[in-house]
Design an enzyme around this catalytic site. Structure first.
Site, PDB file in Angstrom:
ATOM      1  N   HIS A 178     -10.311   2.197   3.769  1.00  0.00           N
ATOM      2  CA  HIS A 178      -9.504   2.312   2.554  1.00  0.00           C
ATOM      3  C   HIS A 178      -8.635   1.085   2.326  1.00  0.00           C
ATOM      4  O   HIS A 178      -8.458   0.653   1.190  1.00  0.00           O
ATOM      5  CB  HIS A 178      -8.626   3.566   2.609  1.00  0.00           C
ATOM      6  CG  HIS A 178      -9.375   4.816   2.286  1.00  0.00           C
ATOM      7  ND1 HIS A 178     -10.110   5.487   3.230  1.00  0.00           N
ATOM      8  CD2 HIS A 178      -9.526   5.496   1.128  1.00  0.00           C
ATOM      9  CE1 HIS A 178     -10.677   6.545   2.662  1.00  0.00           C
ATOM     10  NE2 HIS A 178     -10.342   6.573   1.387  1.00  0.00           N
ATOM     11  N   GLY A 179      -8.083   0.549   3.382  1.00  0.00           N
ATOM     12  CA  GLY A 179      -7.208  -0.603   3.163  1.00  0.00           C
ATOM     13  C   GLY A 179      -6.885  -1.300   4.465  1.00  0.00           C
ATOM     14  O   GLY A 179      -6.860  -0.681   5.532  1.00  0.00           O
TER      15      GLY A 179
END
Lengths: 543, 386
Positions: A329-330
C-alpha cells in the site's frame, strides 16, 4: 484523468460511441489507444513504463512457454530463470519509484542507531499512478504462465490491453489472466441490459465516492492533519468516519471501474463484498479488496506454505503476507504496521478458533455449544457482536493507514485510550464532539432550519449512509438471483461470466423499469444534494 | 433502435433532475450570479414598473441595482441623471425634461460610478437622448478618500479602454460564469441551503405604490430620486444650519486636501463628455451648490481650493464642448440660501429650479480662459473626429 471529472464524463461516452460501431478487429486497438490516452492524461512519460513492463512480461511468458514446450534438459532452468528475471525487472521498477527512498532512509536509520550517521540518498521521484496495481497484475500473469495455470497469450495486443485496460488500470481490481484474457477473445456487442447494469453500477460508484467518501473526507482531513487539537471522542469518531470514507472511496472506484468495463462488454472481478458486515477480521479480508487479498493468497501466502505446515507456521505466513500487503500500500512503516496488525488479528482469531474447536469438538455436555451456534438463527444473532467488534478493530487499525507518521498514530491512540469512560458518554459530549468536527456545518442547534436537514454535512452523510445500507442489503446474498432476462445465445455467451455472480448493477438492472428509474433518481438526487463537487483524487491512487 | 431506447431511458432519468437543478439555480440564485442580487433586482423591477421603494438601506447595492435596471430596461431613456446623492433631487420637472426620465444618482458616487453607469447604458445600446451630470468636485480629486469602495473599478477601466481609447488594464466580464452557475451542482446545494436558511433578519426593501409623505423613512421614488423622510424634510432651519456647521467643522473626507484639480482625471472627464456628445447625447453639466455655511469654509480654506478650480474647469469644458452648464458650487451664484437645503450638502428638491431656471436651462457664461493641457485638447479633438 479522474473518474469523477468532467473530462472522464466526456471521454467515456466518446470511447463507447466509437467502440461499438467499430468492426471487431478494430475494437481492441481502439481500447488500447484509449487506455494509453487515459493514463497519459496524468503523465505521458510514465506510459512508457507500462509499455516496458508489458513487453518484458509478454516476452517472459513467451520464453517460459517455449522452454516448457521444448522439454530439453539443457533448457529446464529457462522458465524459472525467465520468471525470476521478469519478477526482478517489474519489482525493480516498483522498488526504484516507490520504495528506494523508504529503504534508503530505513537503512540510514539502522546505521544511525549503531552510531554511524550519514545523509541517506533520496531520489524524490514522482510515483507513477497505479504502478503497484499493474505491476502485480503483470507478475500474476507471468506466475500463472509459469505454473501452467494459463497459457501464454500469443497476441501482444491482447496482453497489452489486459495490463492497461483503462477502467482498472490505476486502482484495480487487480485482474487475473484466467478471468480477463479469455474475454478478449470473445466478440463484444452493444447490449442494452448490460449497459444499463453498468451505468447503474457506475452511479453507485459515483454515489459512494462523491457523497460518502468526499463527505467524510471533509470532516476527517482536518482531524488527521492536527490530531493534537481534538479530544479522544473526536479522534475515535474521526477514525470511524475514515473507515467509512476509505470504503466509499475505494469501493466507489471499483464500482465505477467494473461498471465501465461492463458497458464495454468485460466482466471485472468483484473487489468488495460488503466488508463491514464481516463478523471476523479474516472474513473482512475475504470481502475487502478481494483482488489484492486473493492475489496475496495465491502468490505469497500459499507459496510460503499456507496452512499446510502447522498452525504456527500458518500464523507466521499470515503475518508475513499481511506485512507485505501493508508495504504494497505504501512505503511507510505506518502501512507495514497496519498490515501486520491485520495479520495479528487473524492469528489471534485462528488461535481462538482452534481453542474453541478443541474445547467443544467432543463436548460431553448435553447441549454442545458448537452445534448450538451453528443453528441458523443463533448464527445470525452471534454474528452481530462479531460485526461490531470487527468494525471497531478495523477502524482502530485504519488509524495507521491514515496517519502520516508513527508518532501521530501513537498520539491518537494515546488520546483515545487515556480518555476516561465519561468522555465517551453523555449526549452533550457527543454533540460537542460532532460540532467540533464540523458535523453540523455552521448551523447552531438553536437556528435549525428545514434546509439544515437537507444540506448540513453530517445530516447529509447520515442520509447517505442509509442509502448505502439499502444498497448493501440489495447486494446481499439472500437477494441473490441467477435469473437474467432473455438474451440471444451470442449475448448469453458473452455475458456468461456475469450470470454466475451478478453484481449490484446486474441485480438492479433485472428489476422492472419504474424501480430501476427510481433507483437511478435516488442515486443521482443524493449526489446532487449531498455530493462534493470539488476536484478530489481517489485515495488508492497514491498506491 | 436499442441505443435510442437506452438514450430515452437515460433522458427520463437525467432530464427531471437537470430541470430541477437549473430551476433551483435560476430561481433561488443565492449568490446573485444569474439574476443579480435578490433585493437589488426587486428594486430595479419596482422602478421599472413605476413603483417607489422604501427601506432602501445601505445593504442594498445601488451599483447592482443600476446594472439590473439597465439589463431590464426595455427602451432607452429620454433623460438620465448621473451623480451622487447631491444629484438625487433632480427631477424631470426641475430639468424641464419630457418623456422617460430616470435619476441614477448614487450615494457617495465617485468618478468611477459616473463613468461606469454611463457605460452600462452605452454597452446595452440604451444611451439616453439627454444626459444630466451633476458634477461633484471630488471627482477631480486624485485621492483614495474621494473614491467609493463600492464603485466598479473594472467596469470603469473597461469604459476607459473600450470607449475612450485610454490604455488601462481590465478583466473582461466572464459570461461563462453564468452558464456554469446555471448547471453547477455545487451551486444547487448552496441554493438549497440558502433557500431554507433564516431570512427573517434580512433588510428587505419595501415596494410602495405611492410616495407616502407621512412615512418617516427615506424613499427612492420610481424616477430614482430620493424622497427624504418627514423628519428631514420638515427639519427646522436651526437644525439644518447646525448640520451644515457640523459638516463644515469636520474635515469632510471626500474633499479634505483637495487643493488642485488632477489633470489626468480632468482629461478623462473631458474625453467622456466628448464621447457622449459624439454619440449624439445632449449633455448638461450641473454644479449643485453647497450650503452657504459650508461654502464659507470651502471658499476660504486653502485645503479645499480644488473645489473652485473644479468649477472653473467645468465652465471651461462646457464652453469648449458646447454643452450646457447650470448652477454653481457657490450658493450665492446659484441663487440659493440656507432655506434651500435639507442639510449641509443636499439641496431641497423644490429649490433646484432656482438655478435650473424652472426648466429653462441657463446658458454657460462666457468662458474664462484657462489653460487646458495640450493633451486634453488633442484628445477631445480626436474624439470629435472619430
Amino acid at each position: 484523468m479522474l473518474f469523477n471529472s468532467l473530462q472522464f464524463l466526456i471521454f467515456f461516452p466518446v470511447v463507447c460511441l466509437v467502440y461499438f460501431p467499430l468492426p471487431q478487429v478494430l475494437k481492441k486497438p481502439w481500447l488500447l489507444v484509449c487506455s494509453y490516452y487515459f493514463y497519459m492524461c496524468w503523465n505521458a512519460g510514465f506510459a512508457l513504463l507500462i509499455a516496458f513492463s508489458t513487453l518484458t512480461t509478454w516476452l517472459c511468458g513467451f520464453v517460459i512457454e517455449k522452454a516448457k514446450a521444448e522439454q530439453r534438459s539443457d533448457c529446464r532452468y529457462f522458465p524459472k530463470l525467465a520468471l525470476t528475471m521478469n519478477i526482478a525487472v517489474n519489482l525493480g521498477i516498483l522498488f526504484f519509484f516507490k520504495y528506494f527512498d523508504f529503504f534508503s532512509q530505513t537503512i540510514a536509520g539502522v546505521f544511525s542507531a549503531v552510531g554511524i550517521t550519514y545523509a541517506p540518498v533520496q531520489l524524490g521521484l514522482t510515483l507513477p499512478v497505479g504502478i503497484s496495481f499493474y505491476t502485480f497484475q503483470a507478475l500474476g500473469y507471468s506466475i500463472d504462465v509459469y505454473r501452467g495455470e494459463h497459457p501464454h497469450e500469443k497476441n501482444l495486443l491482447n496482453y497489452a490491453l489486459f495490463v492497461s485496460f483503462f477502467p482498472q488500470l490505476v486502482a484495480g481490481p487487480i485482474e487475473r489472466s484466467v478471468n480477463f484474457l479469455p474475454q478478449l477473445k470473445q466478440r463484444h456487442y452493444f447490449d442494452e441490459r448490460r449497459t444499463e447494469a453498468g451505468v447503474l453500477l457506475m452511479l453507485v460508484g459515483f454515489f459512494k465516492k462523491l457523497v460518502i467518501a468526499d463527505g467524510f473526507a471533509s470532516l476527517v482531513d482536518p482531524v488527521f492533519s492536527a490530531p493534537g487539537n481534538y479530544s479522544g471522542l473526536q479522534l475515535l469518531l474521526a477514525s470511524v468516519m475514515f473507515t467509512l470514507q476509505i470504503y466509499g472511496d475505494f469501493s466507489g472506484y471499483s464500482d465505477i471501474a467494473i461498471g465501465a468495463a461492463e458497458i464495454l462488454g468485460f466482466s471485472l472481478m468483484r473487489n468488495f463484498d460488503r466488508p463491514y458486515f464481516s463478523a471476523s477480521v479474516s472474513e473482512f479480508w475475504r470481502r475487502w479488496h478481494i483482488s489484492l487479498s486473493t492475489w496475496m493468497r495465491d502468490y505469497i501466502y500459499i507459496p510460503l506454505g499456507g496452512n499446510r505446515r502447522g498452525p504456527w507456521r500458518k500464523r507466521l505466513n499470515l503475518l508475513i503476507t499481511f506485512a507485505i500487503s501493508g508495504l504494497w500500500h505504501g512505503a511507510k512503516w505506518t502501512f507495514v504496521i497496519w498490515g501486520m496488525l491485520n495479520g495479528l488479528y487473524q492469528c489471534i482469531e485462528d488461535m481462538l478458533r482452534t481453542a474453541w474447536r478443541k474445547l467443544f469438538h467432543r463436548s460431553p455436555a448435553p447441549v454442545n455449544p458448537k452445534r448450538l451456534c451453528e443453528l441458523p438463527f443463533l448464527r445470525r444473532v452471534i454474528r452481530f457482536p462479531g460485526i461490531l467488534l470487527t468494525f471497531g478493530l478495523t477502524s482502530l487499525t485504519f488509524i495507521f493507514f491514515r496517519v502520516s507518521t508513527l508518532q501521530q498514530a501513537a498520539q491518537i491512540l494515546k488520546t483515545v485510550f487515556s480518555t476516561p469512560a465519561a468522555g465517551y458518554t453523555g449526549l452533550e459530549n457527543w454533540m460537542t464532539a460532532l460540532s467540533g468536527l464540523d458535523f453540523f456545518g455552521n448551523i447552531h442547534a438553536s437556528h435549525i432550519q428545514p434546509g439544515w436537514l437537507l444540506t448540513a454535512t453530517g445530516v447529509g452523510l447520515v442520509g447517505a449512509l442509509l442509502v448505502l445500507t439499502v444498497l448493501e442489503l440489495i447486494d446481499a446474498p439472500f437477494r441473490y438471483t441467477k435469473v437474467l432476462p432473455e438474451q440471444t445465445d451470442r449475448e448469453k455467451q458473452d455475458y456468461a461470466i456475469d450470470t454466475e455472480h451478478p453484481n449490484l448493477g446486474d441485480r438492479v438492472a433485472a428489476w422492472a423499469f419504474p424501480a430501476r428509474w427510481l433507483m437511478a433518481i435516488i442515486l443521482l438526487g443524493a449526489i446532487l444534494l449531498w455530493g462534493s463537487f470539488a476536484p478530489s483524487g481517489f485515495y488508492y491512487f497514491q498506491f | 433502435m436499442r441505443l435510442i431506447k437506452l438514450l430515452l431511458k437515460g433522458l427520463l432519468v437525467t432530464v427531471p433532475l437537470a430541470l430541477l437543478l437549473i430551476t433551483v439555480n435560476y430561481r433561488v440564485d443565492g449568490s446573485a450570479v444569474l439574476r443579480g442580487d435578490k433585493f437589488e433586482l426587486e428594486v430595479a423591477q419596482a422602478w421599472l414598473s413605476d413603483k417607489a421603494v422604501g427601506n432602501f438601506t445601505n445593504a442594498i447595492n445601488e451599483r447592482s441595482v443600476m446594472r439590473l435596471y439597465v439589463e431590464n430596461l426595455n427602451q432607452p431613456l429620454d433623460t438620465l441623471v448621473l451623480g451622487s446623492s447631491r444629484a438625487m433631487q433632480i427631477t424631470a420637472a426641475s430639468t424641464g425634461a419630457e418623456g422617460y426620465f430616470f435619476n441614477a444618482g448614487m450615494t457617495g458616487a465617485d468618478r468611477k460610478d459616473i463613468l461606469s453607469t454611463f457605460y452600462l447604458f452605452d454597452r446595452a445600446d440604451k444611451l439616453p437622448e439627454n444626459l444630466v451630470i451633476a458634477v461633484d468636485p471630488w471627482i477631480f480629486f486624485d485621492s483614495e478618500e474621494a473614491l467609493n469602495f463600492r464603485s466598479d473599478d473594472n467596469l470603469y477601466r473597461e469604459f476607459l479602454s473600450q470607449r475612450l481609447g485610454m490604455e488601462t488594464e481590465y478583466t473582461p466580464e466572464d459570461q461563462s460564469v453564468r452558464r456554469k452557475a446555471l448547471t453547477s451542482p455545487a451551486y444547487f446545494q448552496e441554493n438549497i441551503q440558502y433557500f431554507y436558511s433564516d431570512h427573517s433578519e434580512e433588510e428587505r426593501p419595501t415596494i410602495l405604490a405611492n410616495r407616502m409623505d407621512d412615512l418617516d423613512e427615506d424613499i427612492r421614488l420610481a424616477d430614482g430620486t430620493q424622497w427624504y423622510s418627514a423628519s428631514v424634510r420638515n427639519a427646522s432651519q436651526d437644525q439644518v444650519d447646525h448640520n451644515a456647521l457640523e459638516v463644515a467643522n469636520v474635515d469632510y473626507a471626500q474633499l479634505y486636501g483637495f487643493t488642485d484639480v488632477d489633470e489626468e482625471l480632468l482629461r478623462q472627464f473631458q474625453a467622456f463628455i466628448s464621447y457622449a456628445v459624439n454619440r449624439g447625447v445632449n449633455v448638461t453639466l450641473v454644479l449643485t451648490p453647497f450650503h452657504p455655511i459650508y461654502w464659507d469654509m470651502l471658499s476660504v480654506n486653502p485645503d479645499y481650493s480644488g473645489v473652485q478650480q473644479a468649477e472653473q474647469a467645468m465652465r471651461n469644458l462646457a464652453a469648449q464642448q458646447g454643452v450646457l452648464l447650470v448652477g454653481s458650487y457657490n450658493p450665492t451664484d446659484a441663487n440659493v440660501s440656507n432655506e434651500d437645503f435639507y442639510d449641509g450638502l443636499h439641496i431641497r428638491r423644490e429649490s433646484i429650479c432656482k438655478y435650473y431656471d424652472d426648466g429653462k436651462k441657463v446658458e454657460a457664461p462666457e468662458p474664462v480662459q484657462q489653460e487646458i493641457t495640450q493633451d486634453a485638447e488633442q484628445d477631445s479633438e480626436t474624439e470629435r473626429q472619430t
